[in-house]
Scaffold this motif. Structure first.
Motif, PDB file in Angstrom:
ATOM      1  N   ASP A   1      -5.041  12.822  -4.856  1.00 37.96           N
ATOM      2  CA  ASP A   1      -4.906  12.249  -6.310  1.00 37.96           C
ATOM      3  C   ASP A   1      -3.821  11.447  -6.497  1.00 37.96           C
ATOM      4  OD1 ASP A   1      -3.115  14.125  -6.327  1.00 37.96           O
ATOM      5  OD2 ASP A   1      -3.801  15.072  -8.250  1.00 37.96           O
ATOM      6  N   CYS A   2      -3.173  10.797  -5.503  1.00 32.80           N
ATOM      7  CA  CYS A   2      -1.848  10.143  -5.301  1.00 32.80           C
ATOM      8  C   CYS A   2      -0.841  10.594  -6.361  1.00 32.80           C
ATOM      9  CB  CYS A   2      -2.186   8.638  -5.851  1.00 32.80           C
ATOM     10  SG  CYS A   2      -3.668   8.024  -4.773  1.00 32.80           S
ATOM     11  N   THR A   3      -0.728  11.832  -6.431  1.00 41.75           N
ATOM     12  CA  THR A   3       0.701  12.540  -7.178  1.00 41.75           C
ATOM     13  C   THR A   3       1.698  12.901  -6.001  1.00 41.75           C
ATOM     14  OG1 THR A   3      -0.746  14.571  -7.065  1.00 41.75           O
ATOM     15  CG2 THR A   3      -1.060  13.069  -9.026  1.00 41.75           C
ATOM     16  N   GLY A   4       2.692  13.110  -6.732  1.00 43.97           N
ATOM     17  CA  GLY A   4       3.888  13.445  -5.847  1.00 43.97           C
ATOM     18  C   GLY A   4       4.595  12.303  -5.184  1.00 43.97           C
ATOM     19  N   LYS A   5       5.098  12.763  -4.430  1.00 45.04           N
ATOM     20  CA  LYS A   5       6.176  11.818  -3.593  1.00 45.04           C
ATOM     21  C   LYS A   5       5.344  10.913  -2.582  1.00 45.04           C
ATOM     22  CE  LYS A   5      10.282  11.175  -0.767  1.00 45.04           C
ATOM     23  NZ  LYS A   5      11.436  11.781  -0.218  1.00 45.04           N
ATOM     24  N   SER A   6       5.692   9.599  -2.646  1.00 46.00           N
ATOM     25  CA  SER A   6       4.672   8.966  -1.481  1.00 46.00           C
ATOM     26  C   SER A   6       4.942   9.371  -0.010  1.00 46.00           C
ATOM     27  CB  SER A   6       4.855   7.413  -1.704  1.00 46.00           C
ATOM     28  OG  SER A   6       6.135   6.988  -1.562  1.00 46.00           O
ATOM     29  N   ALA A   7       4.294   9.057   0.723  1.00 51.74           N
ATOM     30  CA  ALA A   7       4.539   9.525   2.179  1.00 51.74           C
ATOM     31  C   ALA A   7       4.892   8.257   2.889  1.00 51.74           C
ATOM     32  CB  ALA A   7       3.201  10.027   2.970  1.00 51.74           C
ATOM     33  N   LEU A   8       4.399   6.815   2.547  1.00 51.54           N
ATOM     34  CA  LEU A   8       4.828   5.770   3.265  1.00 51.54           C
ATOM     35  C   LEU A   8       4.489   4.616   2.226  1.00 51.54           C
ATOM     36  CD1 LEU A   8       5.139   4.235   6.059  1.00 51.54           C
ATOM     37  CD2 LEU A   8       2.755   4.479   6.234  1.00 51.54           C
ATOM     38  N   VAL A   9       5.288   3.483   2.332  1.00 50.31           N
ATOM     39  CA  VAL A   9       4.777   2.392   1.803  1.00 50.31           C
ATOM     40  C   VAL A   9       4.876   1.111   2.757  1.00 50.31           C
ATOM     41  CG1 VAL A   9       5.870   0.513   0.299  1.00 50.31           C
ATOM     42  CG2 VAL A   9       6.351   2.881  -0.286  1.00 50.31           C
ATOM     43  N   LEU A  10       3.463   0.745   2.888  1.00 48.48           N
ATOM     44  CA  LEU A  10       3.133  -0.232   3.802  1.00 48.48           C
ATOM     45  C   LEU A  10       3.269  -1.763   3.316  1.00 48.48           C
ATOM     46  CD1 LEU A  10       2.479  -0.259   7.039  1.00 48.48           C
ATOM     47  CD2 LEU A  10      -0.097  -0.090   6.104  1.00 48.48           C
ATOM     48  N   PRO A  11       4.096  -2.570   3.698  1.00 48.43           N
ATOM     49  CA  PRO A  11       3.948  -3.840   3.101  1.00 48.43           C
ATOM     50  C   PRO A  11       2.792  -4.493   3.401  1.00 48.43           C
ATOM     51  CG  PRO A  11       6.051  -3.471   4.445  1.00 48.43           C
ATOM     52  CD  PRO A  11       4.839  -2.410   4.825  1.00 48.43           C
ATOM     53  N   PRO A  12       2.416  -5.751   2.693  1.00 50.09           N
ATOM     54  CA  PRO A  12       1.378  -6.557   2.903  1.00 50.09           C
ATOM     55  C   PRO A  12       1.415  -7.143   4.483  1.00 50.09           C
ATOM     56  CG  PRO A  12       2.275  -7.242   0.924  1.00 50.09           C
ATOM     57  CD  PRO A  12       3.262  -6.331   1.590  1.00 50.09           C
TER      58      PRO A  12
ATOM     59  N   ALA B   1       0.912  -1.103   0.007  1.00 45.98           N
ATOM     60  CA  ALA B   1       0.028  -0.150  -0.022  1.00 45.98           C
ATOM     61  C   ALA B   1       1.037   1.314  -0.001  1.00 45.98           C
ATOM     62  CB  ALA B   1      -0.890   0.036   1.131  1.00 45.98           C
ATOM     63  N   VAL B   2       0.929   1.881  -1.162  1.00 44.92           N
ATOM     64  CA  VAL B   2       1.700   3.164  -1.155  1.00 44.92           C
ATOM     65  C   VAL B   2       0.623   4.428  -0.778  1.00 44.92           C
ATOM     66  CG1 VAL B   2       3.064   4.692  -2.796  1.00 44.92           C
ATOM     67  CG2 VAL B   2       2.867   2.278  -3.099  1.00 44.92           C
ATOM     68  N   LEU B   3       0.923   5.031   0.238  1.00 45.02           N
ATOM     69  CA  LEU B   3       0.142   6.158   1.062  1.00 45.02           C
ATOM     70  C   LEU B   3       0.734   7.579   0.550  1.00 45.02           C
ATOM     71  CD1 LEU B   3      -0.004   4.097   4.065  1.00 45.02           C
ATOM     72  CD2 LEU B   3      -2.078   4.763   3.040  1.00 45.02           C
ATOM     73  N   TYR B   4      -0.230   8.266   0.000  1.00 48.80           N
ATOM     74  CA  TYR B   4       0.211   9.672  -0.488  1.00 48.80           C
ATOM     75  C   TYR B   4      -0.528  10.772   0.539  1.00 48.80           C
ATOM     76  CZ  TYR B   4       1.903   7.525  -4.581  1.00 48.80           C
ATOM     77  OH  TYR B   4       2.379   6.858  -5.447  1.00 48.80           O
ATOM     78  N   ASN B   5       0.029  12.117   0.500  1.00 50.11           N
ATOM     79  CA  ASN B   5      -0.517  13.145   1.182  1.00 50.11           C
ATOM     80  C   ASN B   5      -1.322  13.909   0.256  1.00 50.11           C
ATOM     81  OD1 ASN B   5       1.121  12.775   3.475  1.00 50.11           O
ATOM     82  ND2 ASN B   5       2.612  14.062   2.650  1.00 50.11           N
TER      83      ASN B   5
END
Length: 106
Positions: free
Chosen positions: A76-87, A69-73
């Motif tokens: 619209d999910c653009t820009g640098k991701s805030a966090l990558v949460l593994p399964p 799960a790639v989380l964004y601030n």
């Protein structure tokens, strides 16, 4: 004889194209749950590479899917991701508003 070969070749190409068009869309299996001050909500079997807005007051996320799960601030999910949460992981967070699910590399 040439027309029979052309017809056979045309039918073969049509079968190849039809098989490519019928392949199912990739989707994660499982549930992604997000919590705010009012409770929780979730996304069940989310599609790969699709942006899901979460709202602006998310405080915790739990990724119970088989995808990252790639989380964004941004909503619209653009820009640098805030966090990558593994399964199969959860985490308390601040200021994420959207998520995209991607296959993990093996």
């Amino acid at each position: 004889m040439r027309s029979a070969t052309r017809i056979a070749l045309g039918m073969a190409m049509a079968c190849v194209l039809a098989c490519q068009l019928v392949t199912p869309a990739a989707a994660a299996r499982g549930t992604f749950t997000f919590y705010d001050d009012d409770g929780g909500a979730g996304v069940v079997d989310p599609r790969d590479n699709t942006c899901y807005p979460l709202g602006s007051t998310v405080r915790r996320v739990e990724n119970r899917t088989d995808r990252q799960a790639v989380l964004y601030n941004s909503t619209d999910c653009t820009g640098k991701s805030a966090l990558v949460l593994p399964p199969r992981k959860g985490r308390d967070i601040a200021k994420v508003t959207a998520v995209v699910f991607v296959r993990t590399r093996r």
